[in-house]
Design an enzyme around this catalytic site. Structure first.
Site, PDB file in Angstrom:
ATOM      1  CG  ASN A   1      -6.881   1.605  -2.917  1.00 45.52           C
ATOM      2  OD1 ASN A   1      -5.817   1.529  -3.504  1.00 45.52           O
ATOM      3  ND2 ASN A   1      -7.518   0.546  -2.442  1.00 45.52           N
TER       4      ASN A   1
ATOM      5  CG  HIS B   1      -0.873   0.718   8.544  1.00 45.08           C
ATOM      6  ND1 HIS B   1       0.411   0.892   9.009  1.00 45.08           N
ATOM      7  CD2 HIS B   1      -0.775   0.691   7.188  1.00 45.08           C
ATOM      8  CE1 HIS B   1       1.242   0.971   7.984  1.00 45.08           C
ATOM      9  NE2 HIS B   1       0.542   0.850   6.863  1.00 45.08           N
ATOM     10  CD  GLU B   2      -3.780  -0.212   5.035  1.00 48.78           C
ATOM     11  OE1 GLU B   2      -3.450   0.635   4.191  1.00 48.78           O
ATOM     12  OE2 GLU B   2      -3.018  -1.133   5.425  1.00 48.78           O
TER      13      GLU B   2
ATOM     14  CG  HIS C   1      -1.160   4.623   4.663  1.00 49.41           C
ATOM     15  ND1 HIS C   1       0.123   5.120   4.650  1.00 49.41           N
ATOM     16  CD2 HIS C   1      -1.031   3.271   4.655  1.00 49.41           C
ATOM     17  CE1 HIS C   1       0.989   4.103   4.640  1.00 49.41           C
ATOM     18  NE2 HIS C   1       0.318   2.969   4.656  1.00 49.41           N
TER      19      HIS C   1
ATOM     20  CG  MET D   1      -4.072  -0.393  -1.681  1.00 52.36           C
ATOM     21  SD  MET D   1      -2.310   0.001  -1.463  1.00 52.36           S
ATOM     22  CE  MET D   1      -2.326   1.715  -1.947  1.00 52.36           C
TER      23      MET D   1
ATOM     24  CD  GLU E   1       3.475   1.656   3.708  1.00 50.65           C
ATOM     25  OE1 GLU E   1       2.982   1.486   4.842  1.00 50.65           O
ATOM     26  OE2 GLU E   1       2.774   1.742   2.684  1.00 50.65           O
TER      27      GLU E   1
HETATM   28  N1  B3K Z   1       0.566   0.335   1.039  1.00 48.44           N
HETATM   29  C1  B3K Z   1       0.080  -1.014   1.043  1.00 48.44           C
HETATM   30  C2  B3K Z   1       1.074  -2.024   0.571  1.00 48.44           C
HETATM   31  C3  B3K Z   1       1.167  -2.148  -0.902  1.00 48.44           C
HETATM   32  C4  B3K Z   1       2.027  -3.329  -1.269  1.00 48.44           C
HETATM   33  C5  B3K Z   1       2.300  -3.390  -2.727  1.00 48.44           C
HETATM   34  N2  B3K Z   1       3.048  -4.583  -3.091  1.00 48.44           N
HETATM   35  C6  B3K Z   1      -0.426  -1.426   2.385  1.00 48.44           C
HETATM   36  C7  B3K Z   1       0.064  -0.642   3.527  1.00 48.44           C
HETATM   37  O1  B3K Z   1       1.227  -0.595   3.842  1.00 48.44           O
HETATM   38  O2  B3K Z   1      -0.748   0.000   4.152  1.00 48.44           O
HETATM   39 ZN    ZN Z   2       1.134   1.137   4.951  1.00 52.68          ZN
END
Ligand code: B3K
Ligand code: ZN
Length: 882
Positions: free
Chosen positions: A274, A306-307, A310, A272, A329
């Site tokens: 964050n 990937h993270e 984001h 995730m 995504e």
């Molecule tokens: N954005 C999160 C996925 C969240 C899922 C919530 N059920 C991971 C990702 O795609 O990077």
């Molecule tokens: Zn993602």
């Protein structure tokens, strides 16, 4: 089916979107963490949103499973008459235009098994807020178009929770009393609540540094359980590579002083993003050569990237609402795919992405859960973190690049950030940036976002020797999907080349052009049917179509076997070369499956065996590509090609091909296996990975043959392996035979305390021909290493069995169906998200042969009749029954 009543979950509709009535400028949070309850003090600075249609609208905050202690509005404590409270919200009707709201709630992370919101794993606290977990922490406008600046203070016992983390930069810390300490974090960037994170516990840290292109120093920190500190090096390297790549490819730099990653063993998905504090499933952080395979190393590099990516595509520019999920995504998957392509072999990476798309997304698009890349409605948003949103979404982004070229795509990205940094936007905004930056018309392209289903592209070719023209007639169609019976034509980029008899690409000149322009072209297919004529074509070519898989469609071209063999041997496009081998293989597999169904003898065709022999003998080819060409499609993919699914015939046909190839190519497979031996220390490098992959594919075939000498090869490989890739591959070959039992036992003894390695042990058995049956799965659920509350365990044992062991799960006696329905009901009480993923195992039910279809329907109806089903499981079950 469940009756529609007040308790029936209702769908949320895209067309109902309205801007929020209030916006939040600042959030100050204080957490008092404790074993039995946690107090959350939230101070919100908010103002009325002029964009909302009603200037006197109430403030309605989201909240679930919260104990409200107090509400203060502009310093005044509100009594119960001033607000309304229900199971999902806190509403204050009389609100000034500007206000400060202070809310105190109590929560219980220690009993939170959903792993959504704030929860405990072991003795530590972790959070997961996307999509709607923040409302389980405090009352809030829990929607992505409300972006606020967050300050977080965490107070906790210093002995029990020495490390206290949240988003942004650490600005202060201190001792509160004898036992408790506090840490304060400020995140200077405004963000939606879904990007909030909190971690507290006894964690060890791997620290490093990164200097950005503009010369700023960023502290890199990975936090893990102390025993795992020796498995973080690869993750750290991956962070640095990702940062460098995003600067070079897109000019995007990291924007905080610290970038933190925390790994946790109890986690619902991969990771995730964050802000500044990514939380990861341990599976995507921890790796040591002896515990993790090449696939794991690769997955870690990709998920870390990937993270990290984001931070710009998701965090700096976020989604207006959850219907736009693919905005972040699809784009971020595309970015991580391009990164992986640059880190290793681009063609291998592309083929693997296509295989995933076809095996999983095409299936989704053809089933009851089919939805467009931008869905129009959902019951539970967590059910929409799908292969369609992610992988098909990435294909849609890739098509912009295919149509615009890499530079044009970069211009579009630059404009997107220039226009929307700090905003919550839509897929249309992204499309507009691509169009405006390039003066390109993407209006028809919008249908990729709104229409579900996999288009079929039918191509027919005509060569006119006297006129020297080669004409392609291209027609497109798209099957009906739930709620969408008619489809309009898509804008499809069709990349192609024409391969001459000598194997070289011919120059391409379309009718009307003065001269040939290159040997590869991207045609824009926009009509239901369209004709393209190439001129000055001196000989009849073999068309190489959909190069590099230029669009997420099913190609229909009547290739002869000789043409496929020609492409397999010569195509300059690695994807099409692989595709030719797959098409040949699929044809023969289908014949074998049909023969198995009719009780006919199962024999391979000579030209196919000869082609595979040549592939194996071709030492000039990348061994990874050879490995992919020799790999059979999954049973589930074969199932999706049938009008009616007979799992036993699919198993029999597929096994016959593996056994047939093993018999026919026995000596070549053994020679390649021996040639690819490598006794040097493990390195995760493309070349070494490629050699291991082919070596282990060969071993896989050889262990199909029930010969003691060949099984011994696997036993020896297991015994002397210096890495998990080789150990796991050896065991995978052995588990289908009684000889595997001793090795399985030894493996479990050795790795009893490595959770991620035990996950492999469960999966190997779940997928085994010999052991993958309900009885054995139930027995393994009693194993001390298994835990029904841990998503990784559920996925590696139960998920692997129901999703990837077609014949095992679909046993003719229906035992798989009652087992999975029971398990879904048990897990739904603990963790609805995980339960809903298992419920997806019913998605093929309408295509099964009659006996299994009836048995599956009975279990679906049993599930639908349950009182108190989560909305997650309810949505999957009810859509299956529609
Ligand atoms: N954005 C999160 C996925 C969240 C899922 C919530 N059920 C991971 C990702 O795609 O990077
Ligand atoms: Zn993602």
């Amino acid at each position: 089916m469940a009756k529609l009543d007040a308790n029936t979950p209702q769908a949320i509709q895209l067309r109902d979107y309205t801007p929020p009535a209030f916006l939040i400028d600042k959030v100050d949070l204080t957490f008092e963490l404790d074993e039995t309850q946690t107090r959350v003090i939230s101070r919100l600075v908010l103002h009325r949103n002029p964009a909302h249609p009603d200037a006197r609208a109430a403030l309605c905050l989201d909240g679930r499973e919260l104990e409200l202690e107090s509400v203060k509005l502009d310093g005044e404590v509100l009594d119960g008459s001033r607000y309304a409270l229900d199971a999902e919200s806190l509403t204050i009707a009389a609100m000034p235009d500007n206000a400060i709201l202070e809310i105190v709630t109590l929560i219980h992370p220690e009993t939170n098994t959903s792993l959504n919101g704030l929860y405990r794993s072991g003795a530590n606290f972790y959070s997961q807020c996307e999509a709607e977990g923040f409302r389980k922490i405090t009352y809030y406008l829990d929607r992505p178009d409300v972006m606020a600046r967050f300050t977080t203070t965490v107070v906790a016992d210093k002995q029990k929770w020495p490390v206290l983390l949240s988003n942004g930069n650490k600005v202060g810390e201190g001792q509160l009393d004898k036992s408790r300490h506090w840490v304060k974090w400020v995140d200077p960037f405004k963000k939606p609540a879904y990007l909030f994170a909190l971690v507290a516990g006894k964690l060890s840290k791997l620290a490093d540094k990164y200097t950005t292109g503009s010369g700023r120093e960023v502290a890199l920190e990975i936090f893990v359980e102390p025993a795992d500190l020796d498995k973080c090096d690869h993750a750290m390297e991956s962070v640095k590579k990702s940062m460098r790549w995003d600067e070079q490819r897109y000019g995007l730099e990291y924007d905080l002083d610290t970038y933190m990653i925390v790994a946790v063993g109890d986690f619902n998905m991969g990771a995730m993003e964050n802000k500044g504090l990514n939380i990861f499933n341990t599976k995507y952080v921890l790796a040591r050569p002896d515990t993790a395979t090449d696939v794991d190393f690769d997955g870690i590099e990709a998920v870390i990237a990937h993270e990290y990516f984001h931070n710009w595509t998701g965090n700096r520019v976020t989604c207006r609402d959850w219907f736009q999920l693919s905005l972040k995504e699809g784009l971020t998957v595309f970015r991580d795919q391009e990164f992986s392509a640059d880190m290793g072999s681009a063609s291998v990476q592309r083929i693997e992405a296509v295989r995933t798309l076809r095996t999983h997304q095409f299936a989704e698009d053809a089933g009851p859960m089919a939805h467009p890349v931008r869905p129009e409605s959902y019951i539970e948003i967590n059910n929409f973190y799908t292969v369609t949103i992610y992988e098909k979404g990435a294909e849609v982004v890739r098509m912009y690049q295919t149509l615009l070229g890499r530079e044009g795509f970069r211009r579009g990205m630059d404009l997107y950030f220039k226009r929307h940094d700090g905003q919550a936007v839509t897929c249309d905004d992204f499309r507009a940036a691509m169009a405006d930056a390039n003066g390109y018309d993407f209006s028809q392209f919008a249908r990729w976002y709104s229409q579900a289903g996999t288009p079929v592209l039918s191509v027919r070719a005509r060569y006119d020797a006297s006129a020297q023209t080669y004409t392609l007639e291209v027609a497109q169609s798209c099957p009906a999907t739930p709620g969408q019976s008619e489809k309009l034509p898509f804008h499809i980029p069709l990349a192609l080349g024409l391969v001459g008899p000598d194997g070289a690409d011919l120059p391409l000149q379309l009718a009307g052009e003065n001269e040939a322009q290159g040997t590869q072209r991207v045609l824009s297919v926009k009509e239901a049917s369209q004709t393209f004529t190439f001129v000055n074509v001196p000989v009849e070519p073999v068309p190489s179509l959909l190069r590099n898989f230029s669009a997420p469609v099913k190609l229909d071209f009547p290739y002869s076997r000789a043409q496929l063999v020609h492409l397999l041997a010569h195509d300059s496009d690695a994807f099409c070369r692989w595709e030719a081998s797959q098409t040949l293989m699929l044809e023969d597999l289908q014949d074998l499956i049909d023969a198995a169904r009719q009780g006919q003898p199962l024999a391979l065709k000579d030209d196919f065996v000869a082609a595979m022999r040549q592939v194996l003998a071709n030492e000039a080819l990348d061994p990874a590509l050879v490995a992919l060409m020799l790999t059979l499609p999954a049973e589930t993919y074969l199932a999706d090609q049938q009008a009616e699914i007979d799992p036993d015939a699919i198993r029999a046909g597929r096994d016959a091909m593996r056994l047939g190839l093993a018999r026919a190519l026995r000596s070549e497979l053994k020679a390649s296996y021996l040639r690819l031996q490598d006794d040097s220390a493990y390195r995760f490098e493309a070349e070494a990975v490629a050699r291991r992959s082919l070596k282990n594919v060969c071993l896989g075939y050889l262990t199909e043959l029930d010969e003691p000498a060949l099984l011994e090869l696997a036993e020896q490989q297991y015994a002397k392996a210096n890495n998990m890739t080789d150990a796991q591959a050896a065991l995978a070959g052995l588990v289908n035979w009684a000889e595997g039992d001793a090795v399985l036992d030894a493996f479990a003894k050795k790795w009893a305390h490595e959770a991620l390695v035990m996950d492999k042990w469960f999966t190997l058995q779940a997928l085994s021909r010999r052991l993958g049956n309900v009885q054995q799965i139930k027995a393994l659920m009693q194993h001390p290493a298994f835990a029904i509350t841990n998503p990784n365990k559920v996925r590696s044992l139960i998920g692997a069995f129901v999703h990837n062991n077609l014949a095992g799960f679909h046993a003719a006696d229906g035992s798989g169906y009652s087992f999975i329905a029971d398990t879904i009901l048990t897990i739904d009480k603990l963790n609805p998200q995980v339960a809903a993923r298992l419920a997806g195992s019913f998605n093929r039910w309408k295509k099964m042969e009659a006996g299994r279809r009836a048995a599956m329907q009975a279990q679906l109806e049993r599930l639908a009749a349950q009182v108190g089903l989560s909305r997650d499981v309810y949505e999957i079950v009810s859509k299956n029954l529609q």
